[in-house]
Design a protein around this motif. Structure first.
Motif, PDB file in Angstrom:
ATOM      1  N   GLU A 265      -3.899  -4.278  11.811  1.00  0.00           N
ATOM      2  CA  GLU A 265      -5.331  -4.468  11.607  1.00  0.00           C
ATOM      3  C   GLU A 265      -5.937  -5.108  12.854  1.00  0.00           C
ATOM      4  O   GLU A 265      -5.330  -5.986  13.482  1.00  0.00           O
ATOM      5  N   GLN A 266      -7.155  -4.672  13.200  1.00  0.00           N
ATOM      6  CA  GLN A 266      -7.893  -5.227  14.337  1.00  0.00           C
ATOM      7  C   GLN A 266      -9.349  -5.429  13.929  1.00  0.00           C
ATOM      8  O   GLN A 266      -9.970  -4.521  13.379  1.00  0.00           O
ATOM      9  N   ILE A 267      -9.890  -6.615  14.201  1.00  0.00           N
ATOM     10  CA  ILE A 267     -11.305  -6.855  13.948  1.00  0.00           C
ATOM     11  C   ILE A 267     -12.074  -6.564  15.233  1.00  0.00           C
ATOM     12  O   ILE A 267     -11.626  -6.927  16.333  1.00  0.00           O
ATOM     13  N   LEU A 268     -13.220  -5.915  15.100  1.00  0.00           N
ATOM     14  CA  LEU A 268     -13.981  -5.454  16.259  1.00  0.00           C
ATOM     15  C   LEU A 268     -15.336  -6.148  16.334  1.00  0.00           C
ATOM     16  O   LEU A 268     -15.946  -6.459  15.313  1.00  0.00           O
ATOM     17  N   THR A 269     -15.800  -6.349  17.555  1.00  0.00           N
ATOM     18  CA  THR A 269     -17.186  -6.734  17.764  1.00  0.00           C
ATOM     19  C   THR A 269     -17.921  -5.511  18.293  1.00  0.00           C
ATOM     20  O   THR A 269     -17.565  -4.952  19.329  1.00  0.00           O
TER      21      THR A 269
END
Length: 276
Positions: A265-269
């Protein structure tokens, strides 16, 4: 992939035709041109650095007798710009144990911490009698067409990898990745380090919007594994979701050629190009 900054003239990394990093001493590494970032040429792509951190953890634990513990989860927090420059990686055991252990690694560049990672290692047991997953296997790498990823993304890392991709729609792709290059020159990489060195690429294979118009760098990466990955291919079954308030998530089921091995999982801006 690290957050973009105002472009500057790229540094002159050590050029090695066969590796992403060269060792300087016990804790310091020099990136080669193959580690160059996709958002900025003077930054490192996070994917090979993530593998290098696992390699450093492996070396930290290799000094002890084999205790049967294996990597089950690793989470990375990207604290700032990762320059294409010498990096120092220190590893410490935070929570030692016979069946469960927690270790932490910190990457420092130019005197500043840029990545902090924590890894859980768990005891191995024979659970083959109940091993099962409802997740379907991916089509074999040979069944997918090569994808010239460098036409969408720049940088030495993207140019260094072999990508086979099937794209269903914006935000949805499956892909296989491999590389002919060593992680660290002259040093065999363990199966986890070699596999994880390609995982962060997921944020670039299933883009929702073109990176020439929008920025969507990830500020973290968390990987959970239910078995040890094997072989030269890293499989990514990736979905990218953009929300309405500048945030996004890249979610990936991870595979090797024998089947699924875990998730990332990766959180993005998310913001228009030029807004950062």
């Amino acid at each position: 992939m690290t957050a973009p900054t105002t472009p500057t003239a790229p540094t002159a990394p050590t050029v090695s035709p066969g590796s992403y990093y060269q060792r300087i001493d016990e804790h310091r590494y020099k990136p080669t041109a193959h580690a160059g970032g996709a958002w900025n040429l003077d930054e490192q792509h996070f994917s090979p650095l993530a593998g290098l951190i696992v390699h450093a953890i492996d070396r930290h634990r290799a000094a002890r007798p084999d205790d049967g513990l294996v990597l089950a989860r690793i989470s990375y927090d990207i604290l700032g710009r990762i320059a294409l420059d010498e990096c120092e990686i220190t590893v410490q055991t935070v929570r030692p144990g016979r069946t469960v252990e927690l270790v932490e690694a910190v990457v420092v560049i130019g005197g500043r911490p840029v990545v902090r990672a924590r890894a859980w290692l768990l005891e191995t047991l024979d659970t083959s009698a109940v091993a099962d997953t409802p997740v379907a296997e991916l089509p074999a790498p040979e069944s997918l067409d090569p994808w010239p990823m460098g036409e969408l993304w720049g940088g030495g890392y993207i140019a260094s990898i072999d990508v086979r991709r099937h794209r269903e729609r914006p935000g949805r792709s499956t892909a296989w990745l491999s590389t002919p290059h060593e992680l660290v020159a002259g040093e065999p990489a363990g199966p986890h380090a070699a596999f994880i060195a390609l995982v962060d690429t997921a944020n670039g294979i299933a883009v929702q919007q073109p990176p020439t118009e929008w920025m969507f760098p990830n500020v973290d990466l968390t990987i959970h594994l239910h078995r040890r990955p094997e072989g030269r291919w890293t499989g990514l079954d990736t979905t990218v979701s953009f929300g309405p308030t500048g945030h996004g998530v890249t979610s990936t089921v991870l595979h090797d050629t024998a089947g699924p091995v875990g998730r990332a999982e990766q959180i993005l801006t998310v913001r228009p190009l030029g807004a950062m």
